[in-house]
Design a protein around this motif. Structure first.
Motif: not given
Lengths: 208, 208
Positions: A108, A111, A123, A126-127, B23, B168-169, B171-173, B178
């Motif tokens: 992540a 990413y 994803r 995590f989903d 990034t 962390l999460l 940004r991944a999504y 979130r």
DNA sequence: GTCTATAGGCAGATAGAC
DNA sequence: GTCTATCTGCCTATAGAC
């Protein structure tokens, strides 16, 4: 006999690659590192995983499948929501105890540099986590085993994010306690009053 | 006039390197990337930062100094602990809103592959964060502005870990919500009853 | 301080023998 | 399936002209 579940080459490659990825990140290890550790050549790795992108995708897919299996096993054992959540936290703790980061938490962070196929697979991991946690939280609340106000899906995201973050820092400090301290706090939060039954719920009392 | 605070080359290099590091991670960018973005050659970068390890160390050092300054600014504005914590969360949110990860959260993931000098600098960043948060939490609790049971130092670690994980999460999504959802939860937790003054502090009452 | 040019090494990946 | 040998390209880093 016909399927002695022998550990084939591809599995051994994935095992080594996973350990490296969990420690150094996807951009932090090379085919040469895997080859050295397994005592084979880089070329033979390419036979099983033509590109590093494909290796990475396979890594996440296997990791997710195993995780989902572990979650199914927790469900199968039955018990209360508190126990299930404790088991869930234990999954993370076991990873961290090997001085590794969660594979998907690590990815992540990277990413933006990952191939699209890996991003999608990530994803999905995590989903799946959120879906399982949402269910446990929702049923646990209905059964009065745990208590929380926000929607189960949101609370699931809080749990995943917090555990990943705690692992991240605990590993940097080489200090298990940093993780355990956060994990304990997270679980305690969901069980407002374990010894003394009613703290002082006046207008927030649930309908009997 | 004598010191027009002109943005010198070293600063511009650090700016670009920081954006790339936030990034792509430390192992995810190269001198070539910085050079291309600044319209200079790789060689000129080495004049200012002889090695990438030294560049990385400087990145963390500057990031920490700026963060500490921001914390001092929050303190200087005064106000209640709740407001200070909200400002602290805002610092994280501003970073994430630029589609970046916290520089030090990113480096924490890559910790095992970092040169020792960067590892030390990294810990200084988190130590400074925990120290400041501990103080705010402790004084806020004494003033009855916030409430929590665990030691301030532990709670500070919960906050840092949770915010880093949420970033962390999120940004991944590519999903601000979130982060905000976790941040809101984190703050709400510390203020059990905003409208009604005293919740029900019986035996846990602090000495007057 | 910034440039051109280049060194020396390692990355991911391929061809073809065995 | 695994090997040797090799390709191409990018990496960090340096030398030396301007």
């Amino acid at each position: 006999m016909s399927e002695p579940r022998r550990i084939d080459a591809a599995e051994r490659i994935l095992d080594t690659a996973q350990q490296l990825a969990q420690t150094c990140g996807f951009n932090g290890f090379s085919y040469a590192d895997i080859a050295l550790q397994l005592g084979v050549t880089k070329a033979s790795l390419h036979y099983h995983f033509p590109s590093k992108a494909e290796l990475g995708r396979a890594l996440i897919a296997r990791y997710r499948e195993r995780f989902v299996e572990a979650l199914a096993a927790i469900d199968h054992r039955g018990g209360k929501a508190t126990g299930k959540l404790r088991s869930y936290v234990k999954l993370y703790h076991e990873v961290m105890h090997l001085d590794r980061m969660c594979l998907c938490g690590m990815f992540a962070a990277e990413y933006a540099t990952l191939p699209p196929a890996m991003q999608e697979e990530l994803r999905r991991f995590f989903d799946a986590n959120e879906l399982w946690l949402s269910g446990v939280l929702e049923r646990g609340r209905s059964a009065r085993e745990i208590a929380f106000r926000d929607p189960p899906r949101e609370r699931a995201r809080v749990l995943v994010g917090t555990l990943e973050g705690a692992m991240l820092l605990a590993r940097a400090y080489g200090d298990d306690k940093r993780f355990q301290c956060v994990a304990r706090h997270l679980l305690a939060e969901l069980t407002p009053a374990p010894p003394a039954p009613p703290p002082a719920a006046s207008r927030t009392a649930p309908p009997s």
